[in-house]
Scaffold this motif. Structure first.
Motif, PDB file in Angstrom:
ATOM      1  N   VAL A  21       0.823  -1.212   0.000  1.00 44.51           N
ATOM      2  CA  VAL A  21       0.000   0.000   0.000  1.00 44.51           C
ATOM      3  C   VAL A  21       0.862   1.269   0.000  1.00 44.51           C
ATOM      4  O   VAL A  21       0.671   2.164  -0.834  1.00 44.51           O
ATOM      5  N   GLU A  40      11.219   2.362   4.176  1.00 46.75           N
ATOM      6  CA  GLU A  40      10.840   0.946   4.298  1.00 46.75           C
ATOM      7  C   GLU A  40      11.912   0.190   5.079  1.00 46.75           C
ATOM      8  O   GLU A  40      13.087   0.262   4.762  1.00 46.75           O
ATOM      9  N   ALA A  41      11.448  -0.565   6.072  1.00 43.71           N
ATOM     10  CA  ALA A  41      12.378  -1.242   6.977  1.00 43.71           C
ATOM     11  C   ALA A  41      13.095  -2.425   6.317  1.00 43.71           C
ATOM     12  O   ALA A  41      14.270  -2.674   6.582  1.00 43.71           O
ATOM     13  N   GLN A  49      10.866  -9.954   3.696  1.00 43.62           N
ATOM     14  CA  GLN A  49       9.925  -8.859   3.411  1.00 43.62           C
ATOM     15  C   GLN A  49       8.501  -9.298   3.826  1.00 43.62           C
ATOM     16  O   GLN A  49       7.968 -10.254   3.285  1.00 43.62           O
ATOM     17  N   SER A  51       5.566  -7.833   3.486  1.00 44.82           N
ATOM     18  CA  SER A  51       4.428  -7.471   2.623  1.00 44.82           C
ATOM     19  C   SER A  51       4.442  -8.269   1.328  1.00 44.82           C
ATOM     20  O   SER A  51       3.394  -8.604   0.788  1.00 44.82           O
ATOM     21  N   ARG A  55       2.266 -15.227  -0.577  1.00 44.82           N
ATOM     22  CA  ARG A  55       0.795 -15.246  -0.551  1.00 44.82           C
ATOM     23  C   ARG A  55       0.256 -14.795  -1.909  1.00 44.82           C
ATOM     24  O   ARG A  55       0.900 -14.001  -2.615  1.00 44.82           O
ATOM     25  N   ALA A  58      -5.676 -11.700  -4.698  1.00 46.55           N
ATOM     26  CA  ALA A  58      -6.705 -11.551  -5.731  1.00 46.55           C
ATOM     27  C   ALA A  58      -6.941 -10.056  -5.910  1.00 46.55           C
ATOM     28  O   ALA A  58      -7.353  -9.376  -4.984  1.00 46.55           O
ATOM     29  N   VAL A 140      11.151   4.085  10.542  1.00 46.70           N
ATOM     30  CA  VAL A 140      10.700   5.248  11.310  1.00 46.70           C
ATOM     31  C   VAL A 140      10.518   4.757  12.739  1.00 46.70           C
ATOM     32  O   VAL A 140       9.639   3.944  13.019  1.00 46.70           O
ATOM     33  N   ASN A 296      -3.267  -1.657   5.825  1.00 45.68           N
ATOM     34  CA  ASN A 296      -3.492  -2.560   6.962  1.00 45.68           C
ATOM     35  C   ASN A 296      -3.335  -1.854   8.301  1.00 45.68           C
ATOM     36  O   ASN A 296      -3.883  -2.311   9.297  1.00 45.68           O
ATOM     37  N   GLY A 306     -10.588 -11.814   0.270  1.00 43.98           N
ATOM     38  CA  GLY A 306      -9.544 -11.224  -0.572  1.00 43.98           C
ATOM     39  C   GLY A 306      -9.711  -9.722  -0.744  1.00 43.98           C
ATOM     40  O   GLY A 306      -9.663  -9.202  -1.853  1.00 43.98           O
ATOM     41  N   GLY A 308      -8.197  -7.164   1.611  1.00 44.92           N
ATOM     42  CA  GLY A 308      -7.279  -6.290   2.361  1.00 44.92           C
ATOM     43  C   GLY A 308      -6.470  -5.338   1.492  1.00 44.92           C
ATOM     44  O   GLY A 308      -6.488  -4.119   1.696  1.00 44.92           O
ATOM     45  N   PHE A 309      -5.752  -5.884   0.522  1.00 45.74           N
ATOM     46  CA  PHE A 309      -4.945  -5.008  -0.331  1.00 45.74           C
ATOM     47  C   PHE A 309      -5.847  -4.150  -1.208  1.00 45.74           C
ATOM     48  O   PHE A 309      -5.577  -2.948  -1.414  1.00 45.74           O
ATOM     49  N   ASN A 310      -6.929  -4.726  -1.710  1.00 44.11           N
ATOM     50  CA  ASN A 310      -7.831  -3.953  -2.566  1.00 44.11           C
ATOM     51  C   ASN A 310      -8.358  -2.713  -1.833  1.00 44.11           C
ATOM     52  O   ASN A 310      -8.399  -1.615  -2.396  1.00 44.11           O
TER      53      ASN A 310
HETATM   54  C1  LIG Z   1      -2.919 -15.282   3.487  1.00 48.49           C
HETATM   55  C2  LIG Z   1      -3.317 -13.931   3.003  1.00 48.49           C
HETATM   56  C3  LIG Z   1      -3.960 -13.783   1.793  1.00 48.49           C
HETATM   57  C4  LIG Z   1      -4.363 -12.528   1.347  1.00 48.49           C
HETATM   58  N1  LIG Z   1      -5.030 -12.434   0.168  1.00 48.49           N
HETATM   59  C5  LIG Z   1      -5.458 -11.219  -0.242  1.00 48.49           C
HETATM   60  C6  LIG Z   1      -6.184 -11.087  -1.465  1.00 48.49           C
HETATM   61  O1  LIG Z   1      -6.459 -12.085  -2.160  1.00 48.49           O
HETATM   62  N2  LIG Z   1      -6.584  -9.846  -1.855  1.00 48.49           N
HETATM   63  C7  LIG Z   1      -6.331  -8.740  -1.100  1.00 48.49           C
HETATM   64  O2  LIG Z   1      -6.733  -7.631  -1.491  1.00 48.49           O
HETATM   65  N3  LIG Z   1      -5.635  -8.831   0.054  1.00 48.49           N
HETATM   66  C8  LIG Z   1      -5.203 -10.031   0.500  1.00 48.49           C
HETATM   67  N4  LIG Z   1      -4.492 -10.124   1.664  1.00 48.49           N
HETATM   68  C9  LIG Z   1      -4.218  -8.899   2.434  1.00 48.49           C
HETATM   69  C10 LIG Z   1      -2.973  -8.143   1.947  1.00 48.49           C
HETATM   70  O3  LIG Z   1      -1.863  -8.994   1.920  1.00 48.49           O
HETATM   71  C11 LIG Z   1      -2.722  -6.944   2.861  1.00 48.49           C
HETATM   72  O4  LIG Z   1      -3.900  -6.215   3.015  1.00 48.49           O
HETATM   73  C12 LIG Z   1      -1.621  -6.030   2.314  1.00 48.49           C
HETATM   74  O5  LIG Z   1      -0.401  -6.714   2.234  1.00 48.49           O
HETATM   75  C13 LIG Z   1      -1.464  -4.814   3.238  1.00 48.49           C
HETATM   76  O6  LIG Z   1      -0.432  -3.996   2.765  1.00 48.49           O
HETATM   77  P1  LIG Z   1       0.155  -2.808   3.646  1.00 48.49           P
HETATM   78  O7  LIG Z   1       1.214  -2.174   2.804  1.00 48.49           O
HETATM   79  O8  LIG Z   1      -0.939  -1.951   4.181  1.00 48.49           O
HETATM   80  O9  LIG Z   1       0.769  -3.492   4.948  1.00 48.49           O
HETATM   81  P2  LIG Z   1       1.928  -4.573   5.057  1.00 48.49           P
HETATM   82  O10 LIG Z   1       1.810  -5.556   3.959  1.00 48.49           O
HETATM   83  O11 LIG Z   1       1.902  -5.082   6.456  1.00 48.49           O
HETATM   84  O12 LIG Z   1       3.276  -3.729   4.842  1.00 48.49           O
HETATM   85  C14 LIG Z   1       3.782  -2.862   5.829  1.00 48.49           C
HETATM   86  C15 LIG Z   1       5.212  -2.496   5.441  1.00 48.49           C
HETATM   87  O13 LIG Z   1       5.698  -1.521   6.384  1.00 48.49           O
HETATM   88  C16 LIG Z   1       7.047  -1.862   6.736  1.00 48.49           C
HETATM   89  N5  LIG Z   1       7.279  -1.280   8.065  1.00 48.49           N
HETATM   90  C17 LIG Z   1       6.742  -1.678   9.253  1.00 48.49           C
HETATM   91  N6  LIG Z   1       7.115  -0.833  10.235  1.00 48.49           N
HETATM   92  C18 LIG Z   1       7.887   0.137   9.660  1.00 48.49           C
HETATM   93  C19 LIG Z   1       8.539   1.311  10.153  1.00 48.49           C
HETATM   94  N7  LIG Z   1       8.455   1.662  11.449  1.00 48.49           N
HETATM   95  N8  LIG Z   1       9.266   2.061   9.306  1.00 48.49           N
HETATM   96  C20 LIG Z   1       9.348   1.714   7.979  1.00 48.49           C
HETATM   97  N9  LIG Z   1       8.742   0.604   7.455  1.00 48.49           N
HETATM   98  C21 LIG Z   1       8.010  -0.153   8.280  1.00 48.49           C
HETATM   99  C22 LIG Z   1       7.077  -3.377   6.685  1.00 48.49           C
HETATM  100  O14 LIG Z   1       8.399  -3.862   6.489  1.00 48.49           O
HETATM  101  C23 LIG Z   1       6.174  -3.671   5.474  1.00 48.49           C
HETATM  102  O15 LIG Z   1       6.906  -3.700   4.260  1.00 48.49           O
HETATM  103  C24 LIG Z   1      -4.086 -11.375   2.139  1.00 48.49           C
HETATM  104  C25 LIG Z   1      -3.417 -11.510   3.347  1.00 48.49           C
HETATM  105  C26 LIG Z   1      -3.057 -12.772   3.795  1.00 48.49           C
HETATM  106  C27 LIG Z   1      -2.367 -12.899   5.119  1.00 48.49           C
END
Ligand SMILES: Cc1cc2nc3c(=O)[nH]c(=O)nc-3n(C[C@H](O)[C@H](O)[C@H](O)COP(=O)(O)OP(=O)(O)OC[C@H]3O[C@@H](n4cnc5c(N)ncnc54)[C@H](O)[C@@H]3O)c2cc1C
Length: 415
Positions: A21, A40-41, A49, A51, A55, A58, A140, A296, A306, A308-310
């Motif tokens: 995201v 990014e950490a 990694q 994120s 997995r 969709a 951060v 997230n 499916g 969360g990312f959407n």
């Molecule tokens: C099994 C599984 C299946 C899924 N299938 C789907 C699907 O089919 N469709 C869908 O839409 N979603 C799906 N999801 C959800 C999706 O994976 C998440 O919603 C998405 O990855 C969220 O992204 P994000 O960037 O918000 O958070 P995250 O993926 O948690 O990324 C956070 C990032 O921040 C970094 N970070 C953390 N703390 C710090 C800091 N202090 N300073 C700098 N960097 C930091 C981390 O290293 C990480 O890279 C699924 C999840 C799971 C577990």
């Protein structure tokens, strides 16, 4: 991979977290004239990694439109696989429901992609952008408002202090920065763990249909992929999930086969099993002074539908639209961290987030309840739902990310 690192800076926006995201938001803000840093950490090519792992994601129809507008499609086109139908059923009950792209008047409901492929393509693009300052690996570790620097928030990264007018918190469901801002959150553990693995199905049955199957022991999804490979997402009570991880490949295949039946023929060639504990995490506020919480970090969902990312990508696309519109109309006087800007974003996003959380959580609660009457009612509900074009269209549009106020990027327009 690291664009450049400077000792101390002034930014319009610092994005903390370059996951799927946060990284997408950085892409969307490139070219806006805003000074943006992405912190990014964990490097994107690291196996650790969090994120971008194995997995399967969709992608909804709306997300695909956004990724196309961000210029990412050519880099992922060989890694995506179209979903044309979603078949929803309950083990041991008579009702089923089918959402069909053709019925909805579109070619695909969405696409499936491995998280790692999407994340790496995204970061390869970020690295090409001269106007996004990248700090990676960089964490951060703290954030403060300083009395004698009005209009500025400080983000501490190792021994540097980044001065920014807006901090975007995109550090995932276990967000430490959300707490550091004083923003509360709630967590409801489902007591379930998702076990994810690839299987090979009968090539004659392989196709473009995704299966969502509710079983008495938890939901099961099968997502189609290239060459007859399907990804199994099996949610089970935490202790049973442990047993699923420890059983032999043959036993696990038998268990999945019993749950899904033989619609995809005999399942074979099980890949590595990976486990994800499941909970619903919700932030109590989307904004704080000179800060906004997205992805997230705002809403960690059960992966059953499916979404969360959407949902997180819609956060990123909406925030980018609010910021770019402000920058275009007000130029140098635009303050991206002003309360009015953050409120405009929060008002836009609240309803979509509430609806998706209620929909996903409602599915788990509905199908988690046992008992003959509830089961029959669910079967009837599904059978009826399958004959109701209006209800199906509404659900299909929501799952495709096409309901509510859509972003310009999701409509295929530039920001
Ligand atoms: C099994 C599984 C299946 C899924 N299938 C789907 C699907 O089919 N469709 C869908 O839409 N979603 C799906 N999801 C959800 C999706 O994976 C998440 O919603 C998405 O990855 C969220 O992204 P994000 O960037 O918000 O958070 P995250 O993926 O948690 O990324 C956070 C990032 O921040 C970094 N970070 C953390 N703390 C710090 C800091 N202090 N300073 C700098 N960097 C930091 C981390 O290293 C990480 O890279 C699924 C999840 C799971 C577990």
């Amino acid at each position: 991979m690291i664009n450049s690192v400077q000792t101390s800076s002034d930014y319009d926006a610092v994005i903390a977290g370059g996951g799927l995201v946060g990284g997408s938001l950085a892409l969307a803000l490139s070219g806006s004239g805003l000074r943006v840093a992405l912190v990014e950490a964990v490097p994107p090519d690291s196996d650790a990694q969090p994120s971008f792992d194995d997995r399967t994601i969709a992608l909804s129809h709306g997300s695909c439109a956004v990724l196309r507008q961000l210029g990412l499609w050519p880099a992922i086109v060989d890694s995506v696989f179209p979903i044309r139908r979603i078949h929803v059923s309950e083990q041991g009950r008579f009702g089923t429901a089918l959402i069909d792209a053709e019925e909805q008047g579109i070619a695909e409901l969405g696409y499936v992609i491995r998280g790692r492929d999407l994340g790496r393509a995204l970061w390869a693009r970020v690295d090409e952008l001269a106007d996004i300052e990248v700090y990676c690996p960089g964490q951060v570790s703290a954030t403060t408002l300083v009395d004698d620097q009005p209009g500025v928030r400080i983000a501490a990264v190792a021994d540097q202090s980044l001065r920014t007018r807006l901090l975007v918190v995109a550090d995932g469901a276990r967000s430490a920065l959300r707490a550091a801002l004083g923003v509360g959150s709630s967590e409801h553990a489902y007591g379930q763990t998702a076990v994810v693995a690839n299987v090979q199905v009968d090539p004659r049955r392989a196709g473009h249909t995704a299966y969502e199957r509710f079983t008495p022991k938890g939901p099961l999804a099968l997502l189609p992929g290239q060459d007859g490979c399907y990804t199994v997402v099996l949610a089970r009570a935490d202790d049973e999930a442990q047993t699923c991880l420890q059983m032999s490949d043959a036993e696990f295949l038998r268990l999945v086969q019993r749950s899904i039946g033989f619609r995809l023929g005999r399942l074979k060639k099980l890949g590595r099993r990976v486990a994800y504990p499941l909970s619903l995490v919700q932030t109590e506020a989307l904004t704080a002074a000179r800060a906004v919480v997205i992805g997230n970090a705002a809403h960690g969902l059960h992966p059953v539908a499916g979404q969360g990312f959407n949902l997180g990508l819609r956060d990123a696309a909406s925030l980018a639209e609010v910021l770019v519109a402000g920058q275009r109309s007000e130029h140098h006087s635009f303050d991206p961290g002003a309360d009015a800007v953050l409120q405009a974003y929060a008002e836009w996003r609240r309803e979509d987030q509430r609806n998706v959380v209620a929909f996903t959580d409602g599915l788990i609660r509905l199908f988690g309840r046992s008992g003959q009457t509830v089961g029959v009612a669910r079967g009837l509900g599904m059978a009826l739902f399958d004959t109701l074009p209006v209800a199906k269209r509404a659900l299909a549009r929501r799952t495709m990310g096409l309901s509510g106020r859509m972003t310009r990027l999701a409509r295929g327009l530039d920001l």
